[in-house]
Design a protein around this motif. Structure first.
Motif, short mmCIF file in Angstrom:
data_model
loop_
_atom_site.label_atom_id
_atom_site.label_comp_id
_atom_site.label_asym_id
_atom_site.label_seq_id
_atom_site.Cartn_x
_atom_site.Cartn_y
_atom_site.Cartn_z
N TYR A 74 0.83 -1.20 0.00
CA TYR A 74 0.00 0.00 0.00
C TYR A 74 0.88 1.26 0.00
N ASP B 107 -3.09 6.57 -5.16
CA ASP B 107 -3.44 5.50 -4.22
C ASP B 107 -4.94 5.46 -3.98
N THR C 148 -5.14 1.56 -3.33
CA THR C 148 -3.91 1.09 -2.68
C THR C 148 -3.51 1.98 -1.52
N GLN C 149 -4.46 2.71 -0.98
CA GLN C 149 -4.16 3.59 0.15
C GLN C 149 -4.56 2.93 1.46
N MET C 150 -3.64 2.87 2.39
CA MET C 150 -3.91 2.34 3.71
C MET C 150 -4.12 3.50 4.69
#
Length: 267
Positions: free
Chosen positions: A223, A234, A239-241
């Motif tokens: 991420y 992201d 793909t962003q945490m």
């Protein structure tokens, strides 16, 4: 008028300024007081978990900078050869330079995101190339530019070239953009959480805590690929945490995932 005018050409400054700025800014981080109360990881974690020594990191950075300086020299040489020898390069207005900065940031972010993400998705590229950068498990300032030479060329150097060519920056404007990019990369890897003192950590959502997730831990490595300025790629590609920064009882800070997100991902 800039301070180097009459002493060095804009092209020469464009070649040497990223190197000088890197060692000055990274050096400042290493001569600062311990600042343990602002660190995202303890010194013990850095000593026990990093897989590469600082001297090796420094050698790797010097190699990458040598390659980048060579490419920059060739870029400026080709660009100048395309101009008539009698032609004078007119520096654009301040508003145009701001627009060029924004375009350059967007181009570099796109280049970095997709290239960086692919380095993780392709097992061969990760094992043989990108894993070199992840030997610095607990990030620190000098480690910002520690990569496999091929990765440094493809992601960092060619990304900088694309930013300049697409935005139309002059050599003089590129001095400031490349210097900012170097400072931003160091800040993202510094391991220091200083939003109340560091304006970069307030202005840009991709900051020290955001990038720390990507370096530290097995789950986070998949991420937060975005770098060095914004995080919208992201967000767009999932793909962003998410994270929160909390104080550790023993001092310093820690980056944590929200509990509800951890439950969702583990279900």
């Amino acid at each position: 008028m800039v301070f180097w005018e009459g002493y060095l050409s804009d092209e020469t400054m464009g070649i040497i300024s990223p190197v000088v700025v890197f060692w000055l800014y990274a050096g400042v981080h290493h001569i600062l007081p311990p600042l343990d109360h602002y660190r995202l990881h303890t010194r013990k974690e850095a000593a026990s978990q990093n897989l590469v020594s600082i001297p090796t990191v420094i050698k790797g950075v010097l190699l990458q900078q040598s390659i980048a300086a060579t490419v920059a020299y060739l870029l400026f040489w080709v660009n100048n050869s395309m101009l008539r020898s009698s032609e004078v390069v007119v520096q654009p207005s301040f508003s145009i330079q701001i627009l060029q900065f924004i375009v350059s940031m967007l181009v570099l972010d796109a280049w970095q995101y997709f290239g960086h993400r692919y380095m993780h998705q392709n097992k061969f590229l990760y094992k043989h190339i990108h894993s070199v950068h992840h030997r610095v498990v607990v990030p620190y300032a000098f480690g910002a530019a520690y990569n496999h030479p091929l990765e440094g060329l493809l992601l960092d150097t060619f990304g900088g070239v694309a930013s300049m060519l697409i935005s139309g920056m002059t050599a003089r404007t590129s001095v400031f953009f490349y210097s900012l990019s170097v400072i931003k990369g160091i800040d993202d890897h510094s391991g220091l959480w200083l939003p109340e003192y560091n304006p970069l950590q307030l202005i840009f959502p991709c900051n020290t805590a955001y990038h720390d997730i990507h370096h530290y831990g097995v789950r986070g490595i998949k991420y937060n690929y975005s770098q060095p300025f914004f995080t919208f790629w992201d967000k767009l590609y999932g793909t962003q945490m998410p994270y929160t920064v909390v104080k550790r009882l023993e001092g310093g800070f820690e980056v944590r995932q929200p509990k509800e997100w951890r439950v969702q991902q583990n279900s």
